[in-house]
Design a protein around this motif. Structure first.
Motif, short mmCIF file in Angstrom:
data_model
loop_
_atom_site.label_atom_id
_atom_site.label_comp_id
_atom_site.label_asym_id
_atom_site.label_seq_id
_atom_site.Cartn_x
_atom_site.Cartn_y
_atom_site.Cartn_z
N LEU A 25 0.81 -1.22 0.00
CA LEU A 25 0.00 0.00 0.00
C LEU A 25 0.84 1.28 0.00
CD1 LEU A 25 -2.93 -1.02 2.40
CD2 LEU A 25 -2.92 -0.96 -0.11
N GLY A 26 2.07 1.16 -0.53
CA GLY A 26 2.94 2.33 -0.66
C GLY A 26 3.61 2.79 0.62
N VAL A 27 3.58 1.97 1.66
CA VAL A 27 4.23 2.31 2.92
C VAL A 27 5.58 1.59 2.97
CG1 VAL A 27 4.07 2.24 5.44
CG2 VAL A 27 2.00 2.57 4.07
N LYS A 28 6.65 2.34 3.13
CA LYS A 28 8.01 1.79 3.15
C LYS A 28 8.40 1.37 4.58
CE LYS A 28 8.57 2.74 -1.19
NZ LYS A 28 8.32 1.71 -2.16
N ARG A 29 8.32 0.08 4.86
CA ARG A 29 8.60 -0.44 6.20
C ARG A 29 10.05 -0.89 6.33
NH1 ARG A 29 4.18 -2.05 4.03
NH2 ARG A 29 2.25 -1.30 4.94
N SER A 30 10.52 -0.94 7.58
CA SER A 30 11.88 -1.39 7.88
C SER A 30 11.82 -2.47 8.97
CB SER A 30 12.72 -0.21 8.36
OG SER A 30 12.38 0.14 9.70
N ASP A 31 12.97 -2.97 9.36
CA ASP A 31 13.03 -3.96 10.44
C ASP A 31 12.63 -3.37 11.79
OD1 ASP A 31 13.75 -5.99 8.74
OD2 ASP A 31 15.88 -5.98 9.29
N GLY A 32 12.42 -2.07 11.86
CA GLY A 32 11.92 -1.43 13.08
C GLY A 32 10.41 -1.52 13.23
N LEU A 33 9.76 -2.26 12.35
CA LEU A 33 8.31 -2.39 12.35
C LEU A 33 7.78 -2.90 13.69
CD1 LEU A 33 5.66 -2.41 10.65
CD2 LEU A 33 6.22 -4.76 10.03
N LEU A 34 6.71 -2.28 14.16
CA LEU A 34 5.96 -2.75 15.32
C LEU A 34 4.58 -3.19 14.84
CD1 LEU A 34 6.41 0.06 18.01
CD2 LEU A 34 7.48 -2.19 18.02
N TYR A 35 4.18 -4.41 15.17
CA TYR A 35 2.81 -4.84 14.98
C TYR A 35 2.11 -4.59 16.30
CZ TYR A 35 3.93 -7.51 10.71
OH TYR A 35 4.31 -7.90 9.46
N ILE A 36 1.10 -3.75 16.30
CA ILE A 36 0.35 -3.43 17.52
C ILE A 36 -1.09 -3.90 17.32
CG2 ILE A 36 -0.40 -1.60 19.08
CD1 ILE A 36 2.00 0.07 17.97
N GLN A 37 -1.47 -4.94 18.03
CA GLN A 37 -2.82 -5.47 17.95
C GLN A 37 -3.54 -5.12 19.23
OE1 GLN A 37 -3.17 -9.72 17.59
NE2 GLN A 37 -5.35 -9.63 17.24
N ILE A 38 -4.69 -4.45 19.10
CA ILE A 38 -5.44 -3.99 20.26
C ILE A 38 -6.84 -4.58 20.20
CG2 ILE A 38 -6.31 -1.98 21.51
CD1 ILE A 38 -4.06 -0.34 20.12
N SER A 39 -7.15 -5.44 21.17
CA SER A 39 -8.50 -5.97 21.31
C SER A 39 -9.23 -5.05 22.28
CB SER A 39 -8.48 -7.39 21.88
OG SER A 39 -7.81 -8.25 20.98
N LEU A 40 -10.42 -4.58 21.87
CA LEU A 40 -11.15 -3.64 22.70
C LEU A 40 -12.63 -3.69 22.40
CD1 LEU A 40 -10.55 -0.01 21.39
CD2 LEU A 40 -10.15 -2.02 20.05
N GLN A 55 7.35 6.61 11.45
CA GLN A 55 5.89 6.45 11.45
C GLN A 55 5.46 5.31 10.55
OE1 GLN A 55 3.28 9.87 11.24
NE2 GLN A 55 4.96 11.23 11.82
N GLU A 56 6.22 5.07 9.49
CA GLU A 56 5.91 3.98 8.56
C GLU A 56 5.97 2.62 9.25
OE1 GLU A 56 7.96 7.24 6.12
OE2 GLU A 56 8.19 6.36 8.11
N ASP A 57 6.66 2.54 10.38
CA ASP A 57 6.84 1.27 11.08
C ASP A 57 5.84 1.05 12.21
OD1 ASP A 57 8.94 0.37 9.49
OD2 ASP A 57 10.43 1.45 10.67
#
Length: 133
Positions: free
Chosen positions: A59-74, A102-104
């Motif tokens: 989707l045009g977002v340039k990610r790096s190995d600094g990526l955080l996956y943040i999953q929030i159940s609410l 911010q991309e990460d």
């Protein structure tokens, strides 16, 4: 009553940075979703090489190995506008305070209902107490 899981590539974030990430996520939930300050349930998972995959440009977002996956159940009920403001503020705060890109900041919100929660003792406290957090 959010439950947060954060996944990241091993050795990208030290203990102090993880503490900052935890604080920023928690404060953003308070500010944008009116979550009580003491409602903090977060788990951080580091992953070794071969356990953490991502598209570097989906989707045009340039990610790096600094990526955080943040999953929030609410609890369901937040508006699209609230969610968009939350995403923007969280990415901005993380990038400013850590710093990180911010991309990460990859966020997934998982909506559910009161009956989907037990905070211990084999009880559905949110049903019992009639809460609407």
């Amino acid at each position: 009553m959010p439950f947060i899981r954060v996944s990241y590539y091993e050795h990208q974030y030290d203990r102090n940075k993880l503490g900052q990430i935890s604080r920023i996520i928690g404060n953003s939930l308070v500010d944008y979703f009116n979550v009580p300050e003491e409602d903090r349930f977060q788990v951080f998972h580091s992953h070794k090489e071969g356990e953490f995959y991502y598209s570097p440009s989906y989707l045009g977002v340039k990610r790096s190995d600094g990526l955080l996956y943040i999953q929030i159940s609410l609890k369901s009920g937040r508006t699209t506008t609230q969610k968009r403001r939350f995403y923007r503020a969280l990415a901005q705060q993380l990038s400013t305070e850590l710093p990180m890109r911010q991309e990460d900041v990859f966020v997934v919100l998982v909506d559910n209902e009161f009956e989907d929660w037990s905070f211990g003792n084999g009880e559905a406290q949110m049903l019992k107490n009639g809460c609407d957090v």
